[in-house]
Design a protein around this motif. Structure first.
Motif, mmCIF file in Angstrom:
data_model
loop_
_atom_site.group_PDB
_atom_site.id
_atom_site.type_symbol
_atom_site.label_atom_id
_atom_site.label_comp_id
_atom_site.label_asym_id
_atom_site.label_seq_id
_atom_site.Cartn_x
_atom_site.Cartn_y
_atom_site.Cartn_z
ATOM 1 N N PHE A 133 0.836 -1.209 0.000
ATOM 2 C CA PHE A 133 0.000 0.000 0.000
ATOM 3 C C PHE A 133 0.872 1.261 0.000
ATOM 4 O O PHE A 133 1.869 1.342 0.720
ATOM 5 N N THR A 134 0.454 2.215 -0.846
ATOM 6 C CA THR A 134 1.114 3.520 -0.885
ATOM 7 C C THR A 134 0.056 4.612 -0.919
ATOM 8 O O THR A 134 -0.897 4.545 -1.703
ATOM 9 N N TRP A 135 0.242 5.579 -0.042
ATOM 10 C CA TRP A 135 -0.634 6.762 -0.038
ATOM 11 C C TRP A 135 0.214 7.974 -0.381
ATOM 12 O O TRP A 135 1.155 8.305 0.342
ATOM 13 N N LYS A 136 -0.126 8.620 -1.503
ATOM 14 C CA LYS A 136 0.584 9.825 -1.948
ATOM 15 C C LYS A 136 -0.393 10.995 -1.935
ATOM 16 O O LYS A 136 -1.510 10.894 -2.455
ATOM 17 N N THR A 137 -0.001 12.107 -1.344
ATOM 18 C CA THR A 137 -0.864 13.289 -1.308
ATOM 19 C C THR A 137 -0.077 14.478 -1.847
ATOM 20 O O THR A 137 1.120 14.622 -1.564
ATOM 21 N N ALA A 138 -0.728 15.304 -2.640
ATOM 22 C CA ALA A 138 -0.050 16.433 -3.284
ATOM 23 C C ALA A 138 -0.918 17.684 -3.193
ATOM 24 O O ALA A 138 -2.129 17.635 -3.446
ATOM 25 N N PHE A 139 -0.288 18.786 -2.821
ATOM 26 C CA PHE A 139 -0.936 20.086 -2.757
ATOM 27 C C PHE A 139 -0.293 20.990 -3.795
ATOM 28 O O PHE A 139 0.934 21.040 -3.915
ATOM 29 N N ASN A 140 -1.098 21.708 -4.558
ATOM 30 C CA ASN A 140 -0.556 22.670 -5.518
ATOM 31 C C ASN A 140 -1.341 23.968 -5.461
ATOM 32 O O ASN A 140 -2.542 23.978 -5.153
ATOM 33 N N SER A 141 -0.656 25.053 -5.725
ATOM 34 C CA SER A 141 -1.308 26.355 -5.716
ATOM 35 C C SER A 141 -0.560 27.302 -6.641
ATOM 36 O O SER A 141 0.632 27.099 -6.921
ATOM 37 N N ALA A 142 -1.267 28.298 -7.128
ATOM 38 C CA ALA A 142 -0.668 29.302 -8.006
ATOM 39 C C ALA A 142 -1.286 30.660 -7.700
ATOM 40 O O ALA A 142 -2.497 30.771 -7.456
ATOM 41 N N PHE A 143 -0.442 31.671 -7.692
ATOM 42 C CA PHE A 143 -0.875 33.048 -7.454
ATOM 43 C C PHE A 143 -0.420 33.889 -8.642
ATOM 44 O O PHE A 143 0.745 33.827 -9.043
ATOM 45 N N ASN A 144 -1.341 34.660 -9.206
ATOM 46 C CA ASN A 144 -1.026 35.447 -10.393
ATOM 47 C C ASN A 144 -1.673 36.827 -10.315
ATOM 48 O O ASN A 144 -2.837 36.961 -9.917
ATOM 49 N N SER A 145 -0.907 37.837 -10.664
ATOM 50 C CA SER A 145 -1.455 39.193 -10.791
ATOM 51 C C SER A 145 -1.154 39.697 -12.190
ATOM 52 O O SER A 145 -0.030 39.549 -12.687
ATOM 53 N N SER A 146 -2.151 40.248 -12.829
ATOM 54 C CA SER A 146 -1.989 40.745 -14.193
ATOM 55 C C SER A 146 -2.280 42.235 -14.236
ATOM 56 O O SER A 146 -3.006 42.774 -13.392
ATOM 57 N N LYS A 147 -1.700 42.897 -15.218
ATOM 58 C CA LYS A 147 -1.980 44.321 -15.423
ATOM 59 C C LYS A 147 -1.878 44.639 -16.904
ATOM 60 O O LYS A 147 -0.892 44.263 -17.558
ATOM 61 N N VAL A 148 -2.884 45.312 -17.423
ATOM 62 C CA VAL A 148 -2.869 45.747 -18.816
ATOM 63 C C VAL A 148 -1.954 46.968 -18.919
ATOM 64 O O VAL A 148 -2.199 47.987 -18.276
ATOM 65 N N LEU A 149 -0.891 46.842 -19.708
ATOM 66 C CA LEU A 149 0.073 47.935 -19.853
ATOM 67 C C LEU A 149 -0.332 48.917 -20.945
ATOM 68 O O LEU A 149 -0.113 50.124 -20.815
ATOM 69 N N SER A 150 -0.900 48.401 -22.021
ATOM 70 C CA SER A 150 -1.319 49.267 -23.121
ATOM 71 C C SER A 150 -2.335 48.539 -23.971
ATOM 72 O O SER A 150 -2.428 47.309 -23.924
ATOM 73 N N LEU A 151 -3.099 49.301 -24.742
ATOM 74 C CA LEU A 151 -4.089 48.745 -25.657
ATOM 75 C C LEU A 151 -3.824 49.263 -27.062
ATOM 76 O O LEU A 151 -3.194 50.323 -27.239
ATOM 77 N N ALA A 152 -4.306 48.523 -28.043
ATOM 78 C CA ALA A 152 -4.112 48.920 -29.426
ATOM 79 C C ALA A 152 -4.711 50.296 -29.686
ATOM 80 O O ALA A 152 -5.729 50.676 -29.097
ATOM 81 N N ASN A 153 -4.069 51.064 -30.556
ATOM 82 C CA ASN A 153 -4.528 52.409 -30.953
ATOM 83 C C ASN A 153 -4.618 53.365 -29.778
ATOM 84 O O ASN A 153 -5.431 54.297 -29.773
ATOM 85 N N ASN A 154 -3.788 53.111 -28.728
ATOM 86 C CA ASN A 154 -3.708 53.995 -27.559
ATOM 87 C C ASN A 154 -5.048 54.154 -26.833
ATOM 88 O O ASN A 154 -5.317 55.198 -26.229
ATOM 89 N N GLN A 155 -5.892 53.143 -26.895
ATOM 90 C CA GLN A 155 -7.155 53.191 -26.166
ATOM 91 C C GLN A 155 -6.901 53.037 -24.665
ATOM 92 O O GLN A 155 -5.945 52.386 -24.254
ATOM 93 N N SER A 156 -7.790 53.629 -23.867
ATOM 94 C CA SER A 156 -7.678 53.465 -22.416
ATOM 95 C C SER A 156 -8.439 52.246 -21.928
ATOM 96 O O SER A 156 -8.136 51.705 -20.865
ATOM 97 N N GLN A 157 -9.425 51.794 -22.699
ATOM 98 C CA GLN A 157 -10.153 50.586 -22.366
ATOM 99 C C GLN A 157 -10.736 49.964 -23.633
ATOM 100 O O GLN A 157 -10.932 50.638 -24.633
ATOM 101 N N LEU A 158 -10.989 48.654 -23.545
ATOM 102 C CA LEU A 158 -11.475 47.905 -24.697
ATOM 103 C C LEU A 158 -12.507 46.898 -24.234
ATOM 104 O O LEU A 158 -12.219 46.049 -23.387
ATOM 105 N N VAL A 159 -13.732 46.994 -24.760
ATOM 106 C CA VAL A 159 -14.802 46.046 -24.430
ATOM 107 C C VAL A 159 -14.582 44.793 -25.267
ATOM 108 O O VAL A 159 -14.551 44.849 -26.497
#
Length: 203
Positions: free
Chosen positions: A101-127
């Protein structure tokens, strides 16, 4: 594309698919820095992987909604610049291990932060999407990707919800409710092995 139907003996043209081709689309580029550490201890019964990254993407292609009158529903456009920073880790333990018998346990996690640096045609926002049930999905320069923007309840000077005909009135100005993307994800997986028979228990 030529359709099955015809007019005066000539085949009719039709639109194949729902995405409009964009001849101005550019290939995207990625510049990423990553550092990590991997540890294997106690005869591989305690294993740890940790990685941190900083990724900048330029000209990322994203779909946006189009008017149904165009004959299409979406098209691809270049977003501009996007910054992603994050941390990922995985911890694997084998609490029990013997001949049968073998019992294996695994925990995983990820943390991510994103930021829009620029948009096409110098727009401030894009729907980029307008779900039928609520508001819109918007990319805004300086904010994380996929901002949820929509109306809330209109309130009077005392903070009470304004009613009309017994129903709440929507606010005149859209409200930003934050990003629809999670900043943290994770999971827990247990693997039980008894004489070659495996049972997986994910959470």
């Amino acid at each position: 594309m030529l359709a099955q139907n015809s007019f005066n003996g000539l085949p009719l043209g039709s639109i194949n698919g729902t995405a409009s081709p964009n001849t101005q689309i550019k290939p995207f580029g990625v510049n990423e820095k990553e550092i990590g550490i991997e540890l294997r201890m106690f005869n591989n019964r305690v294993n740890l992987d940790v990685a941190a990254y900083d990724k900048k993407t330029t000209n990322q292609a994203v779909p946006i909604s189009l008017s149904a009158a165009s004959g299409y529903s979406t098209t691809l456009v270049n977003l501009g610049g996007l910054d992603n920073k994050g941390l990922e880790f995985n911890l694997e333990l084998i609490p029990v291990q013997n001949k049968n018998f073998t019992w294996k346990t695994a925990f995983n996690s990820a943390f991510n932060s994103s930021k829009v640096l620029s948009l096409a045609n110098n727009q401030s926002q894009l729907v980029v999407g307008s779900p039928e049930f609520f508001g819109s999905i918007v990319h805004v320069v300086g904010l994380p990707l996929n901002q949820i923007v929509g109306s809330t309840y209109k309130r009077d000077a005392s903070g009470n919800i304004v009613l009309s005909g017994g129903k709440p009135v929507a606010s005149a100005t859209p409200v930003n409710f934050g990003s629809g993307l999670p900043t943290a994800t994770g999971g827990w997986l247990n693997t039980l092995n008894y004489k070659g028979f495996y049972l997986y228990l994910p959470y």
